[in-house]
Design an enzyme around this catalytic site. Sequence first.
Site, PDB file in Angstrom:
ATOM      1  N   GLU A   1       4.307 -66.458 -14.520  1.00  0.00           N
ATOM      2  CA  GLU A   1       5.553 -66.326 -13.752  1.00  0.00           C
ATOM      3  C   GLU A   1       6.493 -67.506 -13.992  1.00  0.00           C
ATOM      4  O   GLU A   1       7.708 -67.364 -13.939  1.00  0.00           O
ATOM      5  CB  GLU A   1       5.247 -66.207 -12.245  1.00  0.00           C
ATOM      6  CG  GLU A   1       4.599 -64.900 -11.819  1.00  0.00           C
ATOM      7  CD  GLU A   1       3.078 -64.892 -11.910  1.00  0.00           C
ATOM      8  OE1 GLU A   1       2.492 -65.812 -12.540  1.00  0.00           O
ATOM      9  OE2 GLU A   1       2.470 -63.966 -11.344  1.00  0.00           O
TER      10      GLU A   1
ATOM     11  N   ALA B   1       3.749 -57.787 -12.278  1.00  0.00           N
ATOM     12  CA  ALA B   1       4.725 -57.015 -11.505  1.00  0.00           C
ATOM     13  C   ALA B   1       5.834 -56.595 -12.465  1.00  0.00           C
ATOM     14  O   ALA B   1       6.032 -57.220 -13.510  1.00  0.00           O
ATOM     15  CB  ALA B   1       5.284 -57.877 -10.384  1.00  0.00           C
TER      16      ALA B   1
HETATM   17  N1  CAA Z   1       7.432 -55.853 -16.388  1.00  0.00           N
HETATM   18  C1  CAA Z   1       8.185 -54.893 -16.964  1.00  0.00           C
HETATM   19  N2  CAA Z   1       8.016 -54.513 -18.263  1.00  0.00           N
HETATM   20  C2  CAA Z   1       7.079 -55.165 -18.978  1.00  0.00           C
HETATM   21  C3  CAA Z   1       6.261 -56.165 -18.428  1.00  0.00           C
HETATM   22  C4  CAA Z   1       6.457 -56.508 -17.058  1.00  0.00           C
HETATM   23  N3  CAA Z   1       5.720 -57.424 -16.430  1.00  0.00           N
HETATM   24  N4  CAA Z   1       5.431 -56.617 -19.387  1.00  0.00           N
HETATM   25  C5  CAA Z   1       5.707 -55.897 -20.495  1.00  0.00           C
HETATM   26  N5  CAA Z   1       6.687 -55.015 -20.250  1.00  0.00           N
HETATM   27  C6  CAA Z   1       7.304 -54.058 -21.161  1.00  0.00           C
HETATM   28  C7  CAA Z   1       8.223 -54.744 -22.168  1.00  0.00           C
HETATM   29  O1  CAA Z   1       9.490 -54.983 -21.586  1.00  0.00           O
HETATM   30  C8  CAA Z   1       8.229 -53.741 -23.273  1.00  0.00           C
HETATM   31  O2  CAA Z   1       9.111 -52.699 -22.916  1.00  0.00           O
HETATM   32  P1  CAA Z   1      10.211 -52.136 -23.968  1.00  0.00           P
HETATM   33  O3  CAA Z   1       9.368 -51.541 -25.070  1.00  0.00           O
HETATM   34  O4  CAA Z   1      10.960 -51.123 -23.179  1.00  0.00           O
HETATM   35  O5  CAA Z   1      10.990 -53.308 -24.431  1.00  0.00           O
HETATM   36  C9  CAA Z   1       6.824 -53.188 -23.258  1.00  0.00           C
HETATM   37  O6  CAA Z   1       6.283 -53.482 -21.981  1.00  0.00           O
HETATM   38  C10 CAA Z   1       5.916 -53.828 -24.297  1.00  0.00           C
HETATM   39  O7  CAA Z   1       5.985 -55.230 -24.106  1.00  0.00           O
HETATM   40  P2  CAA Z   1       6.241 -56.268 -25.306  1.00  0.00           P
HETATM   41  O8  CAA Z   1       7.101 -55.646 -26.361  1.00  0.00           O
HETATM   42  O9  CAA Z   1       6.738 -57.541 -24.703  1.00  0.00           O
HETATM   43  O10 CAA Z   1       4.758 -56.413 -25.880  1.00  0.00           O
HETATM   44  P3  CAA Z   1       4.129 -57.656 -26.640  1.00  0.00           P
HETATM   45  O11 CAA Z   1       2.809 -57.202 -27.111  1.00  0.00           O
HETATM   46  O12 CAA Z   1       5.085 -58.240 -27.612  1.00  0.00           O
HETATM   47  O13 CAA Z   1       3.918 -58.782 -25.499  1.00  0.00           O
HETATM   48  C11 CAA Z   1       3.218 -59.577 -23.331  1.00  0.00           C
HETATM   49  C12 CAA Z   1       2.999 -58.567 -24.465  1.00  0.00           C
HETATM   50  C13 CAA Z   1       2.849 -60.984 -23.797  1.00  0.00           C
HETATM   51  C14 CAA Z   1       2.288 -59.184 -22.196  1.00  0.00           C
HETATM   52  C15 CAA Z   1       4.692 -59.548 -22.860  1.00  0.00           C
HETATM   53  O14 CAA Z   1       5.070 -58.199 -22.629  1.00  0.00           O
HETATM   54  C16 CAA Z   1       4.961 -60.310 -21.602  1.00  0.00           C
HETATM   55  O15 CAA Z   1       5.055 -61.528 -21.639  1.00  0.00           O
HETATM   56  N6  CAA Z   1       5.108 -59.612 -20.440  1.00  0.00           N
HETATM   57  C17 CAA Z   1       5.469 -60.200 -19.206  1.00  0.00           C
HETATM   58  C18 CAA Z   1       4.292 -60.941 -18.563  1.00  0.00           C
HETATM   59  C19 CAA Z   1       4.722 -61.602 -17.262  1.00  0.00           C
HETATM   60  O16 CAA Z   1       5.588 -62.447 -17.246  1.00  0.00           O
HETATM   61  N7  CAA Z   1       4.085 -61.201 -16.139  1.00  0.00           N
HETATM   62  C20 CAA Z   1       4.403 -61.715 -14.842  1.00  0.00           C
HETATM   63  C21 CAA Z   1       5.366 -60.812 -14.146  1.00  0.00           C
HETATM   64  S1  CAA Z   1       5.968 -61.473 -12.629  1.00  0.00           S
HETATM   65  C22 CAA Z   1       4.738 -61.176 -11.503  1.00  0.00           C
HETATM   66  O17 CAA Z   1       3.718 -60.589 -11.789  1.00  0.00           O
HETATM   67  C23 CAA Z   1       5.011 -61.695 -10.102  1.00  0.00           C
HETATM   68  C24 CAA Z   1       3.838 -61.598  -9.184  1.00  0.00           C
HETATM   69  O18 CAA Z   1       3.095 -62.548  -9.031  1.00  0.00           O
HETATM   70  C25 CAA Z   1       3.594 -60.436  -8.371  1.00  0.00           C
END
Ligand code: CAA
Length: 295
Positions: A169, A103
């Site tokens: 999460e 999300a």
């Molecule tokens: N939401 C919003 N933006 C996100 C995102 C997310 N879930 N995941 C990645 N992005 C964005 C980053 O903020 C970044 O944007 P900017 O360039 O503007 O800074 C871009 O995507 C690229 O991401 P990274 O630079 O972080 O890429 P990476 O290769 O270094 O890392 C990753 C990749 C490990 C997937 C890392 O992005 C990450 O940990 N993302 C979040 C994963 C997460 O926590 N997901 C759960 C979300 S909560 C949820 O889903 C609730 C539910 O149950 C419904």
Amino acid sequence: MTSIGIVTRTLLGKNTLNANRIVVSNIGIKFYSTAPAYENIKVEVVGSKKNVGLIQLNRPKALNALCKPLFVELGKAVNGFDADNSIAAIIITGNEKAFAAGADIKEMQNNTYSTNTKEGFLKEWEDISNCGKPIIAAVNGFALGGGCELAMLCDIIYAGEKAKFGQPEINIGTIPGAGGTQRLPRYVGKSKAMEIVLTGNFIDAHEAEKMGLVSRVFPVEKLLEETIKLAERIGTHSPLIVKLAKQAVNQAFETTLKSGLQFEKSIFYGTFATEDRKEGMTAFIEKRPPNFKNE
Ligand code: CAA
């Protein structure tokens, strides 16, 4: 093969495929017309019989983070394909780096308990589970949080060998909110689901396959081709019976064994009221391919 998306984008200049109407263009290619201009997904019809609906999540800069506008579009596209008699099965995919990284954290950062409750945060996701046709997730790259949950909302998960699944999460101070705590244990059992949810650790495609989360793993570049083949194989059967079979399997997640078996029996008996059941058995006895009519 030149995809319809490419042809249409060339003709119309952007992703303007519509999930509601099909027309045959003056160059003889079937494509969706008068499209809502999707911003967050790409939609096209693929397969040798043009009976597979392909939806690609398309927010690559945000690793396909699942913001509300994306889910509204996804719901429209899925509902459109579900209502379209020429479509046998639907595929949801992302890109090589991400199926979806969850999300959209930036979108929900300032949500409150009160706004979530009043607005029914994530309610759009139900459209996917209400679809009567088979939906296959083709997962390359990250399928995290809501991305993993979206894959689990689908009926079958195929993965590229570099796919990574997880429910991280916990790292951001919350818990899965679109089925991760409920569907994941049903796929992989309690101990593994607890480990994934409580640590936030990722699992790779082969581990996911061993656990039963994913049904098959392919080289990255073969994933979509193999997923389309699967959808086409499903498309050789009676759409009516496919729909009933999907309902029956899904019932296993909703009920006790006894009532699930009763449900199965009533659907099984019900197939005997269909023309396609009659045709299927007659074709077998006459040693010819069946000609299903979806009746
Ligand atoms: N939401 C919003 N933006 C996100 C995102 C997310 N879930 N995941 C990645 N992005 C964005 C980053 O903020 C970044 O944007 P900017 O360039 O503007 O800074 C871009 O995507 C690229 O991401 P990274 O630079 O972080 O890429 P990476 O290769 O270094 O890392 C990753 C990749 C490990 C997937 C890392 O992005 C990450 O940990 N993302 C979040 C994963 C997460 O926590 N997901 C759960 C979300 S909560 C949820 O889903 C609730 C539910 O149950 C419904």
